[in-house]
Design a protein around this motif. Sequence first.
Motif, PDB file in Angstrom:
ATOM      1  N   THR A 184       0.694  -1.400   0.011  1.00  0.00           N
ATOM      2  CA  THR A 184      -0.065  -0.038   0.067  1.00  0.00           C
ATOM      3  C   THR A 184       0.866   1.281  -0.061  1.00  0.00           C
ATOM      4  O   THR A 184       0.514   2.122  -0.719  1.00  0.00           O
ATOM      5  N   GLN A 185       2.017   1.409   0.919  1.00  0.00           N
ATOM      6  CA  GLN A 185       2.905   2.437   0.993  1.00  0.00           C
ATOM      7  C   GLN A 185       2.071   3.781   1.159  1.00  0.00           C
ATOM      8  O   GLN A 185       2.601   4.742   1.006  1.00  0.00           O
ATOM      9  N   ASP A 186       1.172   3.487   2.014  1.00  0.00           N
ATOM     10  CA  ASP A 186       0.410   4.622   2.380  1.00  0.00           C
ATOM     11  C   ASP A 186       0.000   4.496   3.920  1.00  0.00           C
ATOM     12  O   ASP A 186      -1.295   3.831   4.291  1.00  0.00           O
ATOM     13  N   ARG A 187       0.653   4.777   4.921  1.00  0.00           N
ATOM     14  CA  ARG A 187       0.573   4.942   6.060  1.00  0.00           C
ATOM     15  C   ARG A 187      -0.737   5.365   6.741  1.00  0.00           C
ATOM     16  O   ARG A 187      -1.517   4.452   7.478  1.00  0.00           O
ATOM     17  N   ASP A 188      -1.133   6.374   6.287  1.00  0.00           N
ATOM     18  CA  ASP A 188      -2.427   6.953   6.847  1.00  0.00           C
ATOM     19  C   ASP A 188      -3.765   5.937   6.370  1.00  0.00           C
ATOM     20  O   ASP A 188      -4.591   5.666   7.081  1.00  0.00           O
ATOM     21  N   ARG A 189      -3.458   5.491   5.358  1.00  0.00           N
ATOM     22  CA  ARG A 189      -4.380   4.622   4.720  1.00  0.00           C
ATOM     23  C   ARG A 189      -4.563   3.356   5.487  1.00  0.00           C
ATOM     24  O   ARG A 189      -5.484   2.738   5.811  1.00  0.00           O
ATOM     25  N   ASP A 190      -3.526   2.770   5.691  1.00  0.00           N
ATOM     26  CA  ASP A 190      -3.145   1.616   6.478  1.00  0.00           C
ATOM     27  C   ASP A 190      -3.813   1.820   7.951  1.00  0.00           C
ATOM     28  O   ASP A 190      -4.585   0.768   8.411  1.00  0.00           O
ATOM     29  N   VAL A 191      -3.351   2.963   8.626  1.00  0.00           N
ATOM     30  CA  VAL A 191      -4.182   2.902   9.927  1.00  0.00           C
ATOM     31  C   VAL A 191      -5.496   3.304   9.820  1.00  0.00           C
ATOM     32  O   VAL A 191      -6.071   2.385  10.663  1.00  0.00           O
ATOM     33  N   GLU A 192      -5.939   3.991   8.800  1.00  0.00           N
ATOM     34  CA  GLU A 192      -7.450   4.112   8.806  1.00  0.00           C
ATOM     35  C   GLU A 192      -8.080   2.722   8.661  1.00  0.00           C
ATOM     36  O   GLU A 192      -9.127   2.531   9.449  1.00  0.00           O
ATOM     37  N   MET A 193      -7.695   1.796   7.875  1.00  0.00           N
ATOM     38  CA  MET A 193      -8.051   0.506   7.596  1.00  0.00           C
ATOM     39  C   MET A 193      -8.252  -0.369   9.029  1.00  0.00           C
ATOM     40  O   MET A 193      -8.925  -1.209   9.057  1.00  0.00           O
ATOM     41  N   ALA A 194      -6.914  -0.175   9.546  1.00  0.00           N
ATOM     42  CA  ALA A 194      -6.836  -1.101  10.878  1.00  0.00           C
ATOM     43  C   ALA A 194      -7.529  -0.649  11.644  1.00  0.00           C
ATOM     44  O   ALA A 194      -8.202  -1.539  12.602  1.00  0.00           O
ATOM     45  N   GLN A 195      -7.998   0.619  12.025  1.00  0.00           N
ATOM     46  CA  GLN A 195      -8.834   1.207  12.987  1.00  0.00           C
ATOM     47  C   GLN A 195     -10.351   0.482  12.471  1.00  0.00           C
ATOM     48  O   GLN A 195     -11.158   0.200  13.675  1.00  0.00           O
ATOM     49  N   ALA A 196     -10.459   0.851  11.490  1.00  0.00           N
ATOM     50  CA  ALA A 196     -11.975   0.242  11.050  1.00  0.00           C
ATOM     51  C   ALA A 196     -12.034  -1.127  11.059  1.00  0.00           C
ATOM     52  O   ALA A 196     -13.079  -1.740  11.659  1.00  0.00           O
ATOM     53  N   ALA A 197     -11.201  -2.066  10.914  1.00  0.00           N
ATOM     54  CA  ALA A 197     -11.010  -3.430  11.291  1.00  0.00           C
ATOM     55  C   ALA A 197     -11.279  -3.745  12.730  1.00  0.00           C
ATOM     56  O   ALA A 197     -12.015  -4.547  13.122  1.00  0.00           O
ATOM     57  N   TRP A 198     -10.604  -3.090  13.573  1.00  0.00           N
ATOM     58  CA  TRP A 198     -10.542  -3.175  15.018  1.00  0.00           C
ATOM     59  C   TRP A 198     -11.907  -2.701  15.847  1.00  0.00           C
ATOM     60  O   TRP A 198     -12.486  -3.471  16.432  1.00  0.00           O
ATOM     61  N   ASN A 199     -12.576  -1.691  15.103  1.00  0.00           N
ATOM     62  CA  ASN A 199     -13.854  -1.215  15.381  1.00  0.00           C
ATOM     63  C   ASN A 199     -14.865  -2.420  15.105  1.00  0.00           C
ATOM     64  O   ASN A 199     -15.834  -3.060  15.744  1.00  0.00           O
ATOM     65  N   LYS A 200     -14.732  -3.070  14.029  1.00  0.00           N
ATOM     66  CA  LYS A 200     -15.370  -3.907  13.423  1.00  0.00           C
ATOM     67  C   LYS A 200     -15.193  -5.404  14.379  1.00  0.00           C
ATOM     68  O   LYS A 200     -16.093  -6.046  14.849  1.00  0.00           O
ATOM     69  N   ALA A 201     -13.920  -5.675  14.673  1.00  0.00           N
ATOM     70  CA  ALA A 201     -13.761  -6.590  15.476  1.00  0.00           C
ATOM     71  C   ALA A 201     -14.306  -6.535  16.995  1.00  0.00           C
ATOM     72  O   ALA A 201     -14.918  -7.410  17.445  1.00  0.00           O
ATOM     73  N   LYS A 202     -14.324  -5.394  17.492  1.00  0.00           N
ATOM     74  CA  LYS A 202     -14.968  -5.062  18.832  1.00  0.00           C
ATOM     75  C   LYS A 202     -16.563  -5.519  18.747  1.00  0.00           C
ATOM     76  O   LYS A 202     -17.005  -6.160  19.581  1.00  0.00           O
ATOM     77  N   ASP A 203     -16.961  -4.912  17.714  1.00  0.00           N
ATOM     78  CA  ASP A 203     -18.494  -5.258  17.641  1.00  0.00           C
ATOM     79  C   ASP A 203     -18.801  -6.729  17.404  1.00  0.00           C
ATOM     80  O   ASP A 203     -19.879  -7.331  18.273  1.00  0.00           O
ATOM     81  N   LEU A 204     -17.964  -7.563  16.914  1.00  0.00           N
ATOM     82  CA  LEU A 204     -18.187  -8.966  16.733  1.00  0.00           C
ATOM     83  C   LEU A 204     -17.878  -9.878  17.996  1.00  0.00           C
ATOM     84  O   LEU A 204     -18.596 -10.653  18.504  1.00  0.00           O
ATOM     85  N   ILE A 205     -16.804  -9.062  18.925  1.00  0.00           N
ATOM     86  CA  ILE A 205     -16.606  -9.870  20.120  1.00  0.00           C
ATOM     87  C   ILE A 205     -17.669  -9.575  21.031  1.00  0.00           C
ATOM     88  O   ILE A 205     -17.932 -10.433  21.810  1.00  0.00           O
TER      89      ILE A 205
END
Length: 202
Positions: A100-121
């Motif tokens: 990806t070579q885009d840290r801001d985008r990687d952070v944004e996607m990881a945060q979205a994944a973590w928010n989804k994970a919390k909902d599922l857990i």
Amino acid sequence: MSAENDRHATKMAKKKAARDKIMATKTDEKGLIIVHTGKGKGKSSAGFGMIFRCIAHDMKCAVVQFIKGGMSTGERDLILSKFNDICDFHTMGEGFTWETQDRDRDVEMAQAAWNKAKDLIRDPSNKMVLLDEINIALRYDYIDINDVVSFLVDEKPPMTHVVLTGRNAKDDLIEIADLVTEMELVKHPFRSGIKAQIGVEY
């Protein structure tokens, strides 16, 4: 029966008695925090093995992929085509960080994944949630390890299993985990010029 067989039977009987005595003391159940880490292969595969075990037992479960992007994998294709009624599957990453070579985008996607994970857990109907490659996101500080640890300790339902994969698991995560397995690299075909192959890596 030979003398050797007699000795073996006596030895195994003693071992079984000792084992049965130990097993009789193991009566508790709880939702486990499970970490698969290390440089060796098999971390995600072990996690998916547990997910397929849940599916086989008709236990509702979920997967969140933190790093792997849109590339087709056998596990994802099988779950989405055959088991999406019992396993909620989310591929949230866009590929490995060097792609990806885009840290801001990687952070944004990881945060979205973590928010989804919390909902599922938080959903107690999910008996197991696999957080595939979350350790990579934690290693690069895309997600705050303190947030992950405090959530798992304070908010995870008591009977929900959470599996976290990826190399370089943080010490704070290992400390709160119930089960930690480190995959050790002994040999890898990549070093001999062999590319990732369907049915083995994906």
